[in-house]
Design an enzyme around this catalytic site. Structure first.
Site, PDB file in Angstrom:
ATOM      1  N   ASP A 290       0.705  -1.124   0.022  1.00 34.87           N
ATOM      2  CA  ASP A 290      -0.015  -0.104  -0.072  1.00 34.87           C
ATOM      3  C   ASP A 290       0.695   1.357  -0.088  1.00 34.87           C
ATOM      4  O   ASP A 290       0.455   2.274  -0.371  1.00 34.87           O
ATOM      5  CB  ASP A 290      -0.746   0.068   1.080  1.00 34.87           C
ATOM      6  CG  ASP A 290      -2.170  -0.841   1.008  1.00 34.87           C
ATOM      7  OD1 ASP A 290      -2.378  -1.404  -0.119  1.00 34.87           O
ATOM      8  OD2 ASP A 290      -2.802  -1.418   2.000  1.00 34.87           O
ATOM      9  N   TYR A 374      -9.703  -0.153   2.458  1.00 33.51           N
ATOM     10  CA  TYR A 374      -9.261  -0.137   3.817  1.00 33.51           C
ATOM     11  C   TYR A 374      -8.733   1.546   4.182  1.00 33.51           C
ATOM     12  O   TYR A 374      -8.295   2.038   3.201  1.00 33.51           O
ATOM     13  CB  TYR A 374      -8.023  -0.935   4.123  1.00 33.51           C
ATOM     14  CG  TYR A 374      -7.985  -2.183   4.751  1.00 33.51           C
ATOM     15  CD1 TYR A 374      -8.441  -2.190   6.253  1.00 33.51           C
ATOM     16  CD2 TYR A 374      -8.052  -3.343   4.232  1.00 33.51           C
ATOM     17  CE1 TYR A 374      -8.682  -3.491   6.848  1.00 33.51           C
ATOM     18  CE2 TYR A 374      -8.178  -4.523   4.902  1.00 33.51           C
ATOM     19  CZ  TYR A 374      -8.788  -4.590   6.323  1.00 33.51           C
ATOM     20  OH  TYR A 374      -8.747  -5.919   6.750  1.00 33.51           O
TER      21      TYR A 374
HETATM   22 CO    CO Z   1      -7.455  -6.613   7.685  1.00 28.14          CO
END
Ligand code: CO
Length: 629
Positions: A290, A374
């Protein structure tokens, strides 16, 4: 006007000027995209000089295939300092190309046919998520910059599409050429039917018995801000922002008896990886870097007062470059404020009848990145007693798959009817360039050691702290051990406290933390070599900044920490950089659905003989204590 510090964040004007210098160069390929335009931070030697050349580093992707141009320009001199072509690497995914992947895939006849097979006829209900592809030896990966696209259904534009994965359908997409390489249909799975919305109207009646909490500081906050320089209590630090690392903390010092004492030269999240642990064509390839593939700075979203941050807030904006090289601003990208943090110290003297207590307070500097499904919040805390802490707050939506209802699977937990979430990890690598009372430091592993029975140990009770100095890099590849309270001390051997001991800061794992569970020879095991161990230590090298190397996207692995440390450079009495990998192994709960309550990960840096005694004795008693009866 404030004098521009060499570590000041780049302004929009500086980004434009740097891009103009690059565009004017004969080596600039027509139509090249600007992957990033960032401050080329001066190294420590350069920083020590009065006049520092203001340099900017620009990465360009020059064509549809692989390879980038890595350019350093001088704003001071107005020209190119270095122009380097790096073949065979892929930059981070570009936002423009990722958007094209969505729109081009939506129009592909095989994709439309695969949707029709599932009864999906309204393309406007389909959400397509392009994922970093990893590296698995498919022909489609060769000489291309690719993404793997997975799809979901939204019943309306604001719906939570993750409730309805279009299982079995993957599209391999050539980002550079904006074309579908292959539509792969592994077969139909029943579409889950429950919605997973998390908006207030979807969850009425809402609680009505929460009374307001107001945080007020009638005299304003206790910190001062000058450009990116922050001073609070005895702390001084500079706030920086990087497209990949997000928040960067520079030049952390603490004033002790009138002396500004350095602790950290630079601290950031260098890389993070989310490896998934489920097998098969649909899940086995899933992993995401990420930081290196999307960017914790690039994915940072603006924060809102009273919701994300409460109290007397100072916001920093972040200025980054668009893919045409021109600047854009993420307003309120970084939030800074003070927080009451319970008690700092306390004692009631039962003999003397006195009672003393002091309130703890911390300075909080934070940003939040939204990387697809996320959210990751990065919260740096500075305390009155010399502690520094990083807390990562993990929230947002887990990456789900559709399963036949009730068909259990040990690699993916069912979290809603027909929806399962594969086992996965979130592993963050902090790069901590310590300068404890100056650059020449060394690192010791310190852990408890139980003493054997014998004449030296007649009560069988003794234990001691065992100290092991890391002589060179291969010594320093270590894992946590909570049973022995294992921690690492960053020591300055030539700076002594009042007791004659060498001063130190201690890196403390604050909660149990995993290392990478994927096999070391797996694709992600090779690419995320840094995550195979919690601790690495390297001698300071300005170009060694990113734990998985500068270009992890579709890399075959071995870059970054495993490569740098292979030569086993010496670590004694030198400028050391500590790399600490921490995180969580996520066996997903039903309670993590449809949006995940914050889960925490992090570490603590605590003075160990850096001061001669409790440095917070001079914190005054609170003025608001109720008088005792
Ligand atoms: Co997770």
């Amino acid at each position: 006007m404030t004098h521009l510090h060499p570590l000041s964040m780049l302004s929009g004007d500086e980004i434009s000027r740097a891009s103009a210098i690059v565009r004017a160069d004969a080596r600039f390929a027509e139509g090249a995209a600007f992957v990033h335009v960032v401050l080329h931070e001066p190294d420590k030697t350069a920083l020590a000089h009065a006049a520092v050349d203001r340099q900017v580093r620009v990465e360009l992707v020059t064509g549809p295939g692989v390879g980038v141009d890595d350019v350093i320009v001088s704003l001071t001199g107005g020209g190119v300092v270095r122009w380097q072509t790096i073949p065979n690497v892929r930059p981070t995914l570009l936002f423009g190309e990722a958007a094209h992947a969505v729109f081009t895939t939506r129009e592909h006849p095989e994709y439309i046919a695969a949707l029709a097979k599932r009864g999906i006829t309204d393309i406007n209900t389909v959400q397509i998520d392009p994922w970093p592809a990893g590296s698995f030896g498919y022909d489609a990966e060769i000489d291309r910059r690719i993404a793997r696209c997975i799809s979901f259904i939204r019943t309306d534009p604001q719906d939570n599409g993750y409730a309805r994965p279009i299982e079995g359908l993957i599209v391999h997409f050539d980002l550079g050429r904006n074309e579908v390489i292959e539509v792969i249909d592994h077969g139909v799975t029943t579409m889950p039917t429950q919605h997973a919305r998390y908006f207030a109207p979807d969850h009425v009646p809402l609680r009505t018995d929460l009374k307001p909490i107001e945080i007020t500081q009638p005299e304003g906050p206790s910190f001062t801000v000058d450009g990116n320089l922050v001073q609070w209590q005895k702390w001084s630090l500079r706030v920086g922002f990087d497209p990949y690392e997000g928040l960067v903390i520079h030049q952390v010092t603490y004033t002790d008896a009138g002396r500004d004492r350095s602790i950290l030269h630079r601290a950031s999240i260098s890389e993070m990886v989310v490896p998934y642990g489920a097998p098969g064509e649909l899940q086995g390839w899933k992993n995401a870097f990420d930081a290196g593939e999307w960017g914790l700075g690039r994915m940072t979203q603006s924060l809102t007062l009273g919701c994300d941050c409460l109290g007397e807030i100072h916001y920093f904006d972040a200025t980054l470059a668009r893919e045409d090289g021109e600047p854009y601003v993420i307003e309120n990208a970084i939030c800074m404020h003070e927080e009451d943090y319970g008690i700092l110290w306390k004692h009631v003297d039962l003999w003397g009848g006195t009672s003393e207590v002091r309130r703890s307070r911390r300075l909080v500097v934070s940003n939040i990145a939204t990387v697809g499904n996320y959210e990751y919040g990065f919260f740096w805390y500075f305390y009155l007693d010399g502690n520094i802490q990083l807390e990562v707050k993990l929230t947002g939506i887990v990456s789900p798959q559709a399963i036949e209802p009730g068909v259990s699977n040990e690699f993916a937990n069912e979290i809603a009817p027909g929806v399962a979430a594969p086992n996965h990890q979130h592993l963050f690598c902090a790069r901590l360039d310590f300068d404890v009372d100056g650059p020449a430091n060394e690192v010791y592993e310190v852990e408890a050691e139980r003493m054997p029975a014998g004449p030296e140990n007649p009560w069988l009770n003794t234990f001691r702290a065992k100290h092991t100095r890391f002589e060179s890099e291969l010594d320093a590849i270590r894992d946590t051990n909570s049973a022995t309270s294992r921690a690492w001390r960053i020591v300055n051997p030539s700076s002594r406290n009042g007791l004659g001991q060498p001063v130190a800061y201690k890196l403390i794992p604050t909660m149990s933390t995993p290392t990478l569970l994927a096999h070391p020879e797996s694709s992600v095991g090779r690419r995320a070599g840094f995550a195979q161990h919690n601790l690495w230590v390297t001698p300071y090298a300005p170009d060694e900044r990113r734990a998985a190397g500068n270009h992890p996207n579709q890399s075959t692995g071995g870059d970054g920490l495993p490569a740098w440390t292979a030569t086993d450079r010496p670590l004694v009495d030198t400028d050391v950089v500590v790399w600490y990998t921490f995180g969580v192994t996520h066996f997903v709960r039903p309670e993590d659905w449809p949006v995940m309550p914050v889960e925490y990960a992090g570490f603590l840096l605590s003075p160990f003989g850096f001061f001669d005694r409790n440095p917070a004795l001079d914190v005054p008693p609170s003025t608001h204590c109720a008088p005792s009866e």
